[in-house]
Scaffold this motif. Structure first.
Motif: not given
Length: 516
Positions: A405, A449, A453, A458, A462
């Motif tokens: 992320t 996450v 993913k 995202t 997610t």
């Protein structure tokens, strides 16, 4: 020339299809070693049954039929000891294909028959037709409102003298009229992955159409390789994912998450996977992870366990089971939509100095910006509170260890953001917001996450596996590992797959993917 032939001659001869596999990122021909790995997951009985008919519905280089021919020539030797007779039966009665373009038809026939003209004396088996059993069938799209009703291709693809990418297998032109009553027992291939959509700014996946059509033909076995994006996302893939996860005929699935692992030089974000659909199988799936050509993990499990997505890690399956045992809600409900305040990503109607009643605007470059309240069309309840924002785009290359992320951060109240960011949560106290941002930076959260993913994008979904826990303390990875009773092996998996992230790390979002 195949690997088996190399051994017979006692020297190394480069395989031309290894070079061909690197020529295209759009049609992605399959390297021979990957084709062989895919054929390996078929049961042994297919190589000794002379009654089976084989089909590659999307021939690009002919590698699958070529490699199948090599194995059948050996596997059927007891059935028919005479080599010319055996070869004639295999090539004439067992192996069929449909080329996706005129050029790939010539290449595929050259690979399989050793001649692009199957009626010539150079062909290993002489057919009446130059196409042999491997034709290219020109096909037309069916347009309604400037888009094909079958594959979604835009009408702009139709240019005189150019390929229109109307693939015969999914547009009803193959099997041909002559083959309409033929039953194919084994279908194997690497379908085209995508087609132009919306003026080349996005591409639309089409590989699922090949898989669905092949399954509808009810073969004994089906083996195909596709991008793994369908595991969790992809434009127009929701129904396909639902069907695949519920299909108890999927006996084996081999996931290749590492970038460039199967197709050197071709970037397929999220990796690729291939599967065995077995008509006689009715149960859980043997799910394997394959890195650098080696199987690193195998576990037989129910693909339906994943809250609407396919969990691509066997280790994650065990970790998620421990987390779910606490029956805590998910933070997914806290996250905003992809346009939290209704702004477009290129929103530019802002001031650089605050005015009376103006609202702080957080945009990608983080430069000072302000907007008027009447410019805000959505998310009005999120304006006043302190917020944690997280970039909508993050690491999508599939490299390990991964960042996963963008870096979340806290913004004061009376603020909004462009769609570059998601609102991860709103808070009354800054200390809670800071703790929540730190929680999102943990390897623990980013690992969870990561399981939902497969591209850089995202969404709130997610974060479905991330538990919503009280922000009454500073959560560290060690504290989270202890909270959920993770073993040393579990911890090692997380630590090895996720890179550390500090509060001040600058992580730039990646550029847009072609395929949504």
């Amino acid at each position: 020339m195949t690997a088996a032939m190399h051994k017979r001659f006692g020297n190394h001869v480069p395989d031309i299809l290894d070079c061909l596999a690197q020529l295209s990122s759009d049609e992605v021909p399959t390297p021979p070693k990957e084709a062989r790995a895919m054929l390996d997951i078929l049961p042994d009985e297919v190589w000794s049954n002379p009654e089976y008919r084989w089909l590659d519905p999307g021939c690009k280089s002919g590698v699958f039929l070529r490699e199948a021919a090599v194995r059948l020539l050996d596997g059927l030797s007891d059935w028919e000891p005479d080599f010319p007779t055996r070869r004639d039966h295999i090539y004439r009665n067992m192996l069929f294909g449909s080329a996706i373009t005129m050029m790939t038809g010539m290449i595929s026939r050259r690979s399989l028959y050793c001649a692009r003209d199957a009626s010539s004396d150079l062909s290993v088996v002489t057919f009446e037709s130059p196409d042999g059993n491997l034709p290219y069938i020109p096909t037309q799209h069916t347009y309604v409102r400037e888009r094909c009703t079958i594959c979604g291709a835009p009408e702009g693809l139709e240019r005189e003298g150019r390929e229109n990418y109307a693939f015969s297998f999914i547009h009803g032109a193959y099997p041909t009229q002559e083959l309409k009553d033929m039953k194919f027992d084994v279908i194997v291939g690497n379908p085209p992955y995508q087609i132009d959509s919306e003026g080349n700014t996005r591409t639309r996946p089409i590989y699922q159409l090949f898989v669905q059509k092949a399954i509808s033909m009810n073969p004994r076995y089906l083996v195909m390789i596709t991008p793994s994006r369908w595991f969790t996302g992809g434009l127009g893939l929701d129904q396909f994912r639902t069907e695949m996860l519920a299909d108890r005929h999927i006996a084996k699935l081999v996931d290749n998450p590492k970038l460039f692992d199967c197709f050197p030089g071709v970037e397929i974000k999220g990796g690729v996977s291939y599967f065995l659909w077995d008509r006689a199988h009715d149960g859980d799936c043997e799910f394997s992870t394959r890195i650098d050509g080696e199987i690193t993990s195998t576990l037989t499990r129910d693909l339906r366990h994943g809250k609407g997505v396919l969990i691509r890690s066997n280790a994650a399956e065990a970790i998620l089971t421990k987390i779910e045992a606490k029956s805590e809600p998910s933070i997914a409900a806290k996250l905003s939509s992809q346009k939290p305040f209704g702004f477009l990503s290129n929103f530019s109607d802002f001031q650089t100095t605050p005015k009376k009643d103006s609202v702080l605007l957080v945009k990608r470059d983080r430069a000072p910006a302000y907007v008027k309240p009447d410019q805000i069309t959505h998310g009005h309840t999120m304006i006043a509170p302190i917020k944690v924002l997280t970039p909508e785009a993050g690491d999508g290359h599939g490299r390990v260890p991964a960042i996963v992320t963008g870096n979340p951060f806290v913004v004061p109240g009376n603020s909004v953001c462009t769609q570059t960011f998601l609102v991860a949560g709103t808070f009354e106290a800054e200390i809670e917001a800071q703790r929540f941002a730190a929680y999102l930076r943990t390897k623990f959260v980013r690992y969870l996450v990561h399981q939902r993913k497969v591209s850089q994008h995202t969404t709130s979904d997610t974060y479905m596996f991330v538990p919503d826990i009280p922000m009454d303390r500073d959560w560290t990875d060690s504290a989270l590992y202890k909270r959920y009773g993770l073993s040393a092996e579990d911890i090692s998996v997380i630590e090895s797959q996720i890179k550390p992230m500090g509060a001040t790390d600058i992580i730039e979002p990646e550029s847009e993917d072609d395929e949504e």
